[in-house]
Write a protein that holds these residues in place. Structure first.
Motif, short mmCIF file in Angstrom:
data_model
loop_
_atom_site.label_atom_id
_atom_site.label_comp_id
_atom_site.label_asym_id
_atom_site.label_seq_id
_atom_site.Cartn_x
_atom_site.Cartn_y
_atom_site.Cartn_z
N GLY A 1 4.94 15.51 -1.67
CA GLY A 1 4.94 14.17 -2.28
C GLY A 1 5.27 13.07 -1.30
O GLY A 1 5.57 11.93 -1.71
N ARG A 2 5.24 13.38 0.00
CA ARG A 2 5.58 12.37 1.02
C ARG A 2 4.91 11.03 0.71
O ARG A 2 3.70 10.97 0.47
CB ARG A 2 5.13 12.84 2.40
CG ARG A 2 5.45 11.87 3.55
CD ARG A 2 4.82 12.43 4.82
NE ARG A 2 5.08 11.68 6.03
CZ ARG A 2 4.36 10.64 6.47
NH1 ARG A 2 3.36 10.17 5.74
NH2 ARG A 2 4.65 10.05 7.61
N ALA B 1 -5.94 8.11 -0.94
CA ALA B 1 -5.81 9.57 -0.76
C ALA B 1 -7.11 10.18 -0.24
O ALA B 1 -7.09 11.16 0.50
CB ALA B 1 -5.39 10.21 -2.08
N LYS B 2 -8.24 9.56 -0.60
CA LYS B 2 -9.55 10.08 -0.17
C LYS B 2 -9.72 10.05 1.36
O LYS B 2 -10.48 10.81 1.91
CB LYS B 2 -10.65 9.18 -0.76
CG LYS B 2 -11.25 9.70 -2.05
CD LYS B 2 -12.54 8.95 -2.36
CE LYS B 2 -12.26 7.73 -3.20
NZ LYS B 2 -13.41 6.94 -3.57
N PHE B 3 -9.06 9.12 2.01
CA PHE B 3 -9.26 8.92 3.45
C PHE B 3 -8.05 9.34 4.29
O PHE B 3 -8.09 9.30 5.50
CB PHE B 3 -9.57 7.45 3.75
CG PHE B 3 -10.83 6.97 3.10
CD1 PHE B 3 -12.07 7.34 3.62
CD2 PHE B 3 -10.80 6.19 1.96
CE1 PHE B 3 -13.25 6.92 3.02
CE2 PHE B 3 -11.97 5.77 1.35
CZ PHE B 3 -13.20 6.13 1.88
N LEU C 1 0.87 -1.18 0.00
CA LEU C 1 0.00 0.00 0.00
C LEU C 1 0.90 1.22 0.00
O LEU C 1 1.80 1.33 0.84
CB LEU C 1 -0.89 -0.02 1.25
CG LEU C 1 -1.94 1.07 1.37
CD1 LEU C 1 -3.00 0.93 0.28
CD2 LEU C 1 -2.60 0.99 2.74
N LYS C 2 0.65 2.13 -0.95
CA LYS C 2 1.45 3.37 -1.02
C LYS C 2 0.70 4.44 -0.24
O LYS C 2 -0.39 4.85 -0.63
CB LYS C 2 1.69 3.76 -2.47
CG LYS C 2 2.57 2.75 -3.17
CD LYS C 2 2.79 3.07 -4.64
CE LYS C 2 3.69 2.00 -5.26
NZ LYS C 2 3.78 2.12 -6.71
N LYS D 1 -2.86 10.61 -7.73
CA LYS D 1 -2.37 9.91 -8.93
C LYS D 1 -1.70 8.59 -8.54
O LYS D 1 -1.71 7.64 -9.30
CB LYS D 1 -1.37 10.80 -9.70
CG LYS D 1 -2.02 12.03 -10.33
CD LYS D 1 -1.10 12.71 -11.33
CE LYS D 1 0.10 13.36 -10.66
NZ LYS D 1 -0.26 14.51 -9.80
N VAL D 2 -1.10 8.55 -7.37
CA VAL D 2 -0.38 7.34 -6.93
C VAL D 2 -1.36 6.33 -6.33
O VAL D 2 -1.28 5.13 -6.61
CB VAL D 2 0.71 7.70 -5.89
CG1 VAL D 2 1.39 6.44 -5.36
CG2 VAL D 2 1.74 8.63 -6.52
N ASN D 3 -2.27 6.81 -5.49
CA ASN D 3 -3.21 5.90 -4.82
C ASN D 3 -4.54 6.62 -4.59
O ASN D 3 -4.80 7.14 -3.51
CB ASN D 3 -2.61 5.42 -3.50
CG ASN D 3 -3.41 4.28 -2.90
OD1 ASN D 3 -4.59 4.11 -3.22
ND2 ASN D 3 -2.79 3.51 -2.04
#
Ligand SMILES: [Fe+2]
Length: 279
Positions: free
Chosen positions: A261-262, A91-93, A78-79, A85-87
């Motif tokens: 971008g962490r 990113a939503k949560f 899991l990223k 764009k990556v995940n």
């Protein structure tokens, strides 16, 4: 050879002094698992795992979670990032990660442990903090522990996320509300015999208690459990390896600029025991 370790705070977190080859050999699996449960968080500096090495190490410690949020070929990776764009799903949560929480409180058997490595770090912020829910429970007066031992708590997604995004849209709130709720005992009697608070921002209310009293109690316990004496703050360095015991700690990330971008790479181990009430 014994596993060398140094305590990072009195109650929470130890640093292991071990190299990559020894970690991957499997020689220290039992030592690492038992130290993890005692100390809540373990770190190793300068390991620089590849994804494959991190996955193999995770598999050596327990049952690797393949997960619901994964891309083809990722096998449990899991990223962890704000970057849609990556995940896009995660990113939503992710904003909810800034509040003290345990992972998977909506599940009957919450995940046991998580293994993290950094891939992109922010120049400011982005530290991860861990609070020891065993120690917080053990320090409460006995009479209070006996009372808490009998209580049950409902965990909900909207309780977990709304405080982090009170300006959410109606659609977002409806999405959070659509997730199933889960009742757990407030105090977990682990198979080991130790007890910990099952505390998380996802704790909505205590079953059968007046809402005002329930809110007061949950907030007071959160203030107690998040005191600096129970907390280890991890300042990330490239090359780090970090493992935390999700069943006995809470965690949160400190704010950082999203444009940094962490990104951390994460593998999770499935739980090995359900949340069991004090017998
Ligand atoms: Fe989390």
């Amino acid at each position: 050879m014994a596993l060398a370790s140094v305590e990072l705070t009195e109650r929470t977190g130890s640093e292991l002094r071990v190299d990559k080859a020894a970690l991957l050999s499997g020689e220290f699996v039992q030592d690492i698992r038992s130290l993890l449960v005692q100390r809540g968080v373990l770190i190793v500096r300068d390991i620089h795992f590849t994804d494959e090495e991190q996955r193999a190490f995770a598999r050596s410690l327990g049952d690797l979670r393949l997960g619901t949020v994964k891309q083809e070929g990722d096998e449990g990776l899991l990223k962890v990032t704000f970057d849609e764009k990556v995940n896009p799903e995660y990113a939503k949560f992710f904003f909810g990660s800034q509040l003290w929480h345990m992972d998977g409180t909506y599940e009957e058997v919450p995940p046991f442990a998580t293994i993290l490595t950094p891939r992109v770090l922010s120049e400011t912020g982005g530290q991860t903090e861990f609070a020891n829910n065993y120690a917080a429970y053990e320090d409460l007066p006995e009479a209070e522990r006996t009372q808490l031992d009998r209580l049950k708590v409902i965990h909900t997604m909207q309780a977990a996320l709304f405080p982090g995004k009170p300006d959410c849209t109606v659609e977002e709130f409806a999405l959070w509300h659509s997730y199933p709720n889960r009742e757990h005992p407030l105090v977990w009697q682990h198979r080991s015999g130790r007890k910990s608070l099952v505390l998380s921002t996802s704790a909505s209310h205590i079953t059968g208690m007046h809402p005002a009293e329930s809110r007061y109690l949950l907030q007071r316990l959160m203030v107690h459990a998040a005191q600096p004496r129970y907390v280890y703050r991890h300042n990330w360095r490239m090359g780090d390896l970090l493992i935390w015991d999700n069943t006995g700690t809470m965690h949160r990330v400190l704010p950082f600029p999203p444009e940094s971008g962490r990104q951390l790479h994460r593998f999770t181990l499935n739980g090995e025991e359900g949340v069991t009430a004090v017998g």
